[in-house]
Design a protein around this motif. Structure first.
Motif, PDB file in Angstrom:
ATOM      1  N   PRO A 383       0.800  -1.218   0.000  1.00 20.70           N
ATOM      2  CA  PRO A 383       0.000   0.000   0.000  1.00 20.70           C
ATOM      3  C   PRO A 383       0.833   1.269   0.000  1.00 20.70           C
ATOM      4  O   PRO A 383       0.747   2.047   0.924  1.00 20.70           O
ATOM      5  CB  PRO A 383      -0.792  -0.137   1.292  1.00 20.70           C
ATOM      6  N   GLU A 384       1.675   1.489  -0.970  1.00 24.19           N
ATOM      7  CA  GLU A 384       2.454   2.728  -1.004  1.00 24.19           C
ATOM      8  C   GLU A 384       2.562   3.300  -2.403  1.00 24.19           C
ATOM      9  O   GLU A 384       3.134   2.692  -3.288  1.00 24.19           O
ATOM     10  CB  GLU A 384       3.855   2.488  -0.431  1.00 24.19           C
ATOM     11  N   THR A 385       2.064   4.435  -2.543  1.00 23.89           N
ATOM     12  CA  THR A 385       2.007   5.222  -3.776  1.00 23.89           C
ATOM     13  C   THR A 385       1.456   6.530  -3.260  1.00 23.89           C
ATOM     14  O   THR A 385       1.103   6.626  -2.092  1.00 23.89           O
ATOM     15  CB  THR A 385       1.033   4.551  -4.781  1.00 23.89           C
ATOM     16  N   ASN A 423      10.840  -0.014  -7.389  1.00 26.51           N
ATOM     17  CA  ASN A 423      10.924  -1.455  -7.706  1.00 26.51           C
ATOM     18  C   ASN A 423       9.741  -1.843  -8.597  1.00 26.51           C
ATOM     19  O   ASN A 423       9.098  -2.864  -8.422  1.00 26.51           O
ATOM     20  CB  ASN A 423      10.968  -2.320  -6.441  1.00 26.51           C
ATOM     21  N   GLU A 424       9.517  -0.962  -9.587  1.00 22.95           N
ATOM     22  CA  GLU A 424       8.323  -1.090 -10.423  1.00 22.95           C
ATOM     23  C   GLU A 424       8.361  -2.309 -11.342  1.00 22.95           C
ATOM     24  O   GLU A 424       7.303  -2.754 -11.813  1.00 22.95           O
ATOM     25  CB  GLU A 424       8.176   0.180 -11.270  1.00 22.95           C
ATOM     26  N   MET A 425       9.537  -2.872 -11.605  1.00 28.90           N
ATOM     27  CA  MET A 425       9.592  -4.076 -12.451  1.00 28.90           C
ATOM     28  C   MET A 425       8.755  -5.197 -11.832  1.00 28.90           C
ATOM     29  O   MET A 425       8.334  -6.121 -12.528  1.00 28.90           O
ATOM     30  CB  MET A 425      11.039  -4.535 -12.641  1.00 28.90           C
ATOM     31  N   SER A 475      -6.015   7.848  -5.870  1.00 31.53           N
ATOM     32  CA  SER A 475      -5.616   7.204  -4.613  1.00 31.53           C
ATOM     33  C   SER A 475      -4.395   6.326  -4.832  1.00 31.53           C
ATOM     34  O   SER A 475      -4.156   5.866  -5.949  1.00 31.53           O
ATOM     35  CB  SER A 475      -6.755   6.320  -4.092  1.00 31.53           C
ATOM     36  N   PRO A 476      -3.634   6.033  -3.772  1.00 35.24           N
ATOM     37  CA  PRO A 476      -2.693   4.914  -3.800  1.00 35.24           C
ATOM     38  C   PRO A 476      -3.418   3.619  -3.426  1.00 35.24           C
ATOM     39  O   PRO A 476      -4.614   3.634  -3.143  1.00 35.24           O
ATOM     40  CB  PRO A 476      -1.682   5.286  -2.721  1.00 35.24           C
ATOM     41  N   GLY A 477      -2.668   2.521  -3.401  1.00 32.91           N
ATOM     42  CA  GLY A 477      -3.226   1.278  -2.865  1.00 32.91           C
ATOM     43  C   GLY A 477      -3.159   0.083  -3.785  1.00 32.91           C
ATOM     44  O   GLY A 477      -3.981  -0.827  -3.671  1.00 32.91           O
ATOM     45  N   GLY A 478      -2.204   0.048  -4.720  1.00 31.48           N
ATOM     46  CA  GLY A 478      -2.127  -1.111  -5.606  1.00 31.48           C
ATOM     47  C   GLY A 478      -3.445  -1.295  -6.329  1.00 31.48           C
ATOM     48  O   GLY A 478      -4.060  -0.336  -6.778  1.00 31.48           O
TER      49      GLY A 478
HETATM   50  O1  DON Z   1       1.347   1.044 -10.507  1.00 36.22           O
HETATM   51  C1  DON Z   1       0.753   0.356  -9.711  1.00 36.22           C
HETATM   52  O2  DON Z   1      -0.399   0.007  -9.837  1.00 36.22           O
HETATM   53  C2  DON Z   1       1.451  -0.041  -8.434  1.00 36.22           C
HETATM   54  N1  DON Z   1       2.874  -0.068  -8.607  1.00 36.22           N
HETATM   55  C3  DON Z   1       1.047   0.935  -7.425  1.00 36.22           C
HETATM   56  C4  DON Z   1       1.589   0.540  -6.119  1.00 36.22           C
HETATM   57  C5  DON Z   1       0.778   1.093  -5.093  1.00 36.22           C
HETATM   58  O3  DON Z   1      -0.201   1.740  -5.258  1.00 36.22           O
HETATM   59  C6  DON Z   1       1.243   0.735  -3.822  1.00 36.22           C
HETATM   60  N2  DON Z   1       0.436   1.460  -2.964  1.00 36.22           N
HETATM   61  N3  DON Z   1      -0.110   2.215  -2.491  1.00 36.22           N
END
Ligand code: DON
Length: 576
Positions: A383-385, A423-425, A475-478
């Motif tokens: 959960p990080e963005t 670590n976007e890969m 929002s963030p959150g994957g």
């Molecule tokens: O681009 C994406 O969807 C993910 N790398 C985002 C990661 C993310 O949101 C993590 N959280 N908050």
């Protein structure tokens, strides 16, 4: 370069700009998040809402000094790279959706790219076994960063103010420091423990190995120097010259793949946004390589035939219906979505009303659907963005979500550069055919290929109606991002909530696989959960979902209403 020399070089700018760097002020509520901040912040002209109040102030000051929303978005993004290092970045990437006062819109894609040496099997070891550590936490997990190129491109195309004015406040923040809040202190302590093997991370984010405490001032001198190069040389201050050299050196140190050519070749792209129509509203979202715009519009299309407000907010019938649309949209996501520059993606078809009707043809009001792990399974996303929203006095709106992927990204700080690498890969699929029930995905479209952008869920979104701006959301959150954005939009359109209530309201999440509805803490009653279970759903409760810092326009007064998500008490809405 030493701090005094740095100071010397920027002295003339200091005189002009120091008045614009705000003094600190911080009063943070700590009560349960849902009972705080029941009113949005109102302002007559411009508004910035971001994850750190100090970064919002940097953006707000740009607006107040005559900059437009793109200028403010760039300044805010760079400030977050200093004050919110877990996700704010120059070593990562993201997306910017822009709506102009005349109603037209565009999108800037500054998603990271795979280096030239990438290949679909790069996450397998010599025995052909998938290596999770390599995929998510290694120098090879780092994608070619996009943020600086994206901001540079957005500024060249649509900015008004001079570039130096936008970068300077962040450089000053990095150099002079800012006060560490408790969340940051905890985050940095864990980062440094985890990343002891990387001296540059320890140096940048601790006091010679001792953890920062709440109330300490953190100064980031290497980062200030890097920002200075960006201030003076724009994109070239990052992708060529000293910063590029430091990145390549860092890659060599840790066995990473990014070369000087990869950096030099990186280009941000301007793209046509995704457009959806929902109950007379226009929904403007991010196209691939994000899955967000397509998925949000697809779910809205599936929901449009239903009277949601009659069902009631977060009742069992409502949650059941919305979760079933999520199940279907995420199945499409897994099946089709990837970087459209490399892979054919049927974007138009996926966002039509006819496709939504077809997807919902097997929907039953009294029974949950079933997700099969036939060709895709859920993958880990942390959960990080971070997301932020900007509106200026002309009504230009900018919605930005950008990320390092995991919290603090790879945890690798560029030695001498002072910034973390993504670590976007890890957002590429694990390997050809590697789909399994435990969460690996092996479908073809989103495999790592040279120069491909990894699929994202980030969903910066803008809503308008009859030519007028309504709201800026994200929002963030994957993968939960897509569903968080959907629900804020539904709360505004279907439930007539003011923007702060729409942001505060409890959220749900379903992503096809695992086949489960997650409902936020305090989000619903036991009775509702029992009803959902009786339909065949698996329900889990708890946790917090997203940080949807949003803006809405008061339709009566035209005021900008800024809603910082109270799930992070250090976030802030700042207007003028
Ligand atoms: O681009 C994406 O969807 C993910 N790398 C985002 C990661 C993310 O949101 C993590 N959280 N908050």
């Amino acid at each position: 370069m030493s701090a005094p020399r740095l100071r010397l070089l920027v002295l003339p700018l200091v005189v002009v700009l120091s008045a614009l760097v705000p003094a600190s002020e911080a009063v943070f509520p700590t009560a349960s998040f849902r009972v705080q901040s029941s009113d949005p912040v109102r302002a007559p002209q411009g508004m910035v809402v971001s994850e750190h109040w100090r970064a919002s102030e940097v953006g707000r000051d740009v607006l107040a000094a005559g900059g437009n929303a793109v200028d403010a978005a760039i300044a805010t993004g760079l400030a977050l790279a200093v004050t919110h290092p877990s996700a704010g970045n120059i070593g990562g990437g993201g997306f910017m959706v822009i709506r102009f006062p005349n109603g037209s819109s565009t999108a800037i894609d500054f998603r990271e790219k795979a280096p030239m040496a990438a290949n679909p099997e790069m996450w397998l070891d010599e025995r052909g076994e998938y290596d999770r550590q390599l995929h998510h936490y290694s120098h090879k997990a780092v994608g070619v960063p996009g943020t600086v190129a994206g901001f540079d491109k957005a500024h060249r195309l649509y900015g008004d103010m001079n570039w130096e004015r936008l970068v300077y406040p962040s450089m000053a923040l990095a150099q002079d420091g800012f006060e560490v809040h408790d969340g940051l202190a905890g985050g940095l302590e864990r980062l440094v423990e985890r990343m002891e093997r990387y001296p540059a991370t320890v140096q940048a984010f601790s006091k010679n190995g001792r953890a920062y405490q709440e109330g300490d001032t953190i100064r980031q001198l290497d980062l200030a120097t890097t920002l200075q190069r960006i201030m003076l040389n724009r994109r070239d201050g990052f992708y060529v010259g000293e910063t590029a050299r430091l990145i390549v050196e860092e890659m060599r140190r840790g066995g990473g793949l990014i070369t000087a050519e990869d950096l030099e070749m990186y280009q941000a792209r301007e793209r046509a946004p995704i457009h959806g129509r929902y109950r007379g509203y226009d929904v403007i979202g991010m196209p691939p390589p994000s899955s967000g715009g397509v998925a949000v519009v697809s779910m809205l299309n599936m929901l449009e035939p239903f009277d949601l407000s009659a069902m009631g907010h977060n009742t069992a019938p409502y949650i059941h219906l919305v979760a079933e649309t999520m199940r279907r949209a995420f199945r499409d996501r897994a099946q089709y979505l990837a970087d459209r520059d490399v892979v054919d993606v049927p974007v138009h078809r996926l966002t039509t009303k006819a496709h939504a009707r077809a997807l919902m043809s097997d929907f039953q009001t009294d029974a949950a659907g079933v997700s099969a792990p036939s060709d895709v399974a859920a993958d880990h996303e942390s959960p990080e963005t971070t997301h932020y929203s900007v509106v200026d006095s002309d009504g230009m709106a900018v919605s930005v979500t950008y990320t390092l992927e995991a919290g603090y990204g790879s945890g690798i700080t560029v030695g001498g550069g002072g910034f973390l690498l993504n670590n976007e890969m890890g957002d590429f699929n694990a390997g050809p055919g590697l789909t399994d029930e435990n969460g690996l995905i092996g479908t073809a479209p989103n495999l790592a290929r040279p120069q491909q952008r990894m699929l994202s869920s980030m969903s910066p979104t803008i809503v308008a109606r009859d030519g007028n701006l309504v709201a800026v959301v994200g929002s963030p959150g994957g993968r939960t991002i897509i569903n968080t954005v959907l629900q804020v939009v539904l709360n505004v359109i279907d439930f007539d909530m003011d923007i702060q209530s729409a942001v505060n309201a409890a959220r749900i999440h379903h992503q096809w696989l695992p086949d489960r509805i997650r409902i936020e803490e305090d989000g619903t009653s036991e009775y509702t959960v029992e009803l959902l279970e009786s339909l065949g759903h698996t329900v889990s409760l708890g946790g917090r979902q997203g940080l949807a810092h949003s803006i809405m326009i008061d339709p009566r007064t035209g005021e900008r209403l800024g809603a910082a998500d109270p799930r992070n008490p250090n976030a802030g809405a700042r207007g003028h």
